[in-house]
Motif scaffolding. Structure first.
Motif, short mmCIF file in Angstrom:
data_model
loop_
_atom_site.label_atom_id
_atom_site.label_comp_id
_atom_site.label_asym_id
_atom_site.label_seq_id
_atom_site.Cartn_x
_atom_site.Cartn_y
_atom_site.Cartn_z
N SER A 65 -10.89 0.40 0.10
CA SER A 65 -10.74 1.09 1.44
C SER A 65 -11.63 2.57 1.48
CB SER A 65 -9.25 1.68 1.95
OG SER A 65 -9.08 2.92 1.17
N GLU B 97 -2.09 -6.09 1.79
CA GLU B 97 -2.57 -5.67 3.08
C GLU B 97 -2.46 -6.71 4.33
OE1 GLU B 97 -2.93 -2.70 3.78
OE2 GLU B 97 -3.96 -1.50 2.20
N VAL C 236 -5.52 1.41 6.94
CA VAL C 236 -5.70 0.69 5.54
C VAL C 236 -6.09 1.98 4.69
CG1 VAL C 236 -7.00 -0.67 4.16
CG2 VAL C 236 -6.15 -1.52 6.13
N GLY C 237 -5.45 2.33 3.72
CA GLY C 237 -5.83 3.35 2.80
C GLY C 237 -5.11 4.68 2.98
N ARG D 255 -11.00 -4.03 7.06
CA ARG D 255 -11.95 -2.74 7.70
C ARG D 255 -11.86 -2.75 9.12
NH1 ARG D 255 -16.52 -1.21 6.96
NH2 ARG D 255 -15.97 1.02 6.50
#
Length: 233
Positions: free
Chosen positions: A175, A23, A52-53, A196
């Motif tokens: 995530s 990431e 993210v995710g 995050r």
């Protein structure tokens, strides 16, 4: 006499941000390409953290609204993925304690799967490049499932591939979207936050929160030498 605890029937792992530190690599490539467009690093960083995710399709769609109108989204998207792929070829960093935890589970002879929003081809390449591919019986990728996270489908389908109910699995996620998917599938879930949105509270989904994979393994009991089957489920 040692305490005998029940093993889960399978372990399910997210990949990016959980097993691999990809990431941050993807973020660095994003910052490198957005800076010449006049987009401040803080703005680009905040946009990325909110991605993210998500699946590749969602990421691509959101770029339309984020990029300046003069920028061709498809060209930018391809340049971003090409730059990231080139960086990956230089080495894929493995997250702390990933090898130790995977080795411990392998020793217990409990099957493992990867459940990732990344497409199958790059996911398999990244795992092979990092030397982790051999731990997993299957890789359930973002372009192979009926719906992407936060839908529970990826975890339900990964568990089905292993021939076990998702409720008999332990899942590891970083995530919020992935954690939502795993808990909705019925997995006992450990969230290990990575990149995050700054200041955003963690969701309250009944998941356990861990600082890293070793902390999660200790909460489960994977390394407890007094147990004959050292996993609490």
């Amino acid at each position: 006499m040692a305490l005998v605890r029940k093993l889960p029937r399978a372990f399910l792992f997210d990949m990016d941000g959980l097993l691999l530190d990809t990431e941050r690599m993807f973020l660095q490539a994003f910052l490198e390409l957005t800076a010449p467009l006049g987009i401040a690093n803080a703005q680009a960083d905040a946009f990325f953290r909110d991605l993210v995710g998500t699946s590749a399709q969602v990421t691509t769609a959101r770029l339309d609204a984020f990029l300046p109108g003069s920028v061709d989204r498809a060209t930018f998207d391809q340049d971003w993925r090409t730059l990231h792929a080139a960086n990956v070829e230089k080495g894929v960093p493995v997250k702390a304690y990933a090898v130790e935890v995977l080795t411990a589970i392998q020793y217990l002879n409990v099957p493992m799967a990867v459940v990732t929003s990344t497409r199958a081809a790059p996911a398999k390449h990244h795992l092979e490049h990092a030397g982790l591919n051999g731990y997993f019986k299957t890789i359930c990728a973002g372009d192979e499932v009926s719906a992407n996270k936060p839908d529970p489908a990826p975890y339900l389908e990964a568990a089905d591939r292993l021939g076990v109910p998702a409720s008999d699995c332990i899942a590891f996620e970083d995530s919020d979207l992935g954690t939502t998917a795993a808990t909705r599938a019925g997995c006992r879930t450990f969230q290990i936050p990575d990149l995050r949105p700054l200041g955003k509270p963690l969701p309250d989904l009944g998941q356990a929160i861990s600082t890293d994979l070793r902390d999660a393994a200790d909460q489960i009991g994977l390394f407890d030498p007094t147990l004959t089957n050292a996993v609490q489920f």
